[in-house]
Scaffold this active site. Structure first.
Site, PDB file in Angstrom:
ATOM      1  N   ASP A  54       0.868  -1.173   0.000  1.00  0.00           N
ATOM      2  CA  ASP A  54       0.000   0.000   0.000  1.00  0.00           C
ATOM      3  C   ASP A  54       0.905   1.224   0.000  1.00  0.00           C
ATOM      4  O   ASP A  54       1.955   1.222   0.651  1.00  0.00           O
ATOM      5  CB  ASP A  54      -0.900   0.014   1.238  1.00  0.00           C
ATOM      6  N   ASP A  84      -6.956  -1.552  -4.612  1.00  0.00           N
ATOM      7  CA  ASP A  84      -8.030  -1.179  -3.685  1.00  0.00           C
ATOM      8  C   ASP A  84      -9.004  -0.204  -4.352  1.00  0.00           C
ATOM      9  O   ASP A  84     -10.222  -0.301  -4.165  1.00  0.00           O
ATOM     10  CB  ASP A  84      -7.461  -0.528  -2.423  1.00  0.00           C
TER      11      ASP A  84
END
Length: 159
Positions: A119, A135
């Site tokens: 991330d 995401d």
């Protein structure tokens, strides 16, 4: 069978593009942000900050990499089977499946290859979990499913 796959080429192309963008940007983030620095990507809006997430969205199920990896594999397999076996879906439903397939596969690749999901996108104005392009695609899938649901209800009322 070949004709079925060819009719699904745009859907599979969108999913493939999601995976390509996701993996390329994660590779770039991993190489450029590995030292822990934070980089302004869109000043005042998005920063780049590397995080290794062993969980799912919002770091739920942290440390459940194997289970989440199997879940990613199952969802990816199920979506691919659905794509091949079903008629060409309505636009929004097809986009939802494409985004979900691409996002699930993008994060799944990380889990299988690295043991965590990379991330790196941090929203500056609000305190929100750091995320990645996969995401975003999964969230776009939800939005597309909702638009499809809304449009099918609207057309059934007026049709």
């Amino acid at each position: 069978m070949t004709g079925s796959i060819l009719r699904r080429a745009p859907l599979l192309g969108v999913a493939g593009l999601v995976v390509l963008v996701d993996q390329a940007t994660k590779l770039l983030a991993a190489s450029q942000l590995a030292d822990g620095r934070i980089v302004q990507l869109l000043p005042g809006l998005i920063n780049g900050q590397l995080v290794h997430n062993t969980g799912a969205a919002f770091s739920l199920f942290r440390g459940s990499v194997q289970w989440l990896g199997l879940l990613s594999l199952a969802v990816t397999t199920g979506l691919l089977i659905w794509v091949v076996r079903h008629r060409t879906p309505p636009f929004w439903q097809g986009m939802a499946v494409a985004f979900l397939l691409g996002g699930t596969l993008g994060n799944g690749i990380d889990r299988w290859r690295l043991g965590h999901v990379i991330d790196f996108l941090a929203l500056v104005p609000i305190n929100f979990p750091i995320f990645n392009p996969a995401d975003i695609a999964i969230n776009l899938a939800v939005l597309c499913f909702l638009v499809d649901l809304w449009s099918s209800r609207t057309s059934s009322r007026h049709g």
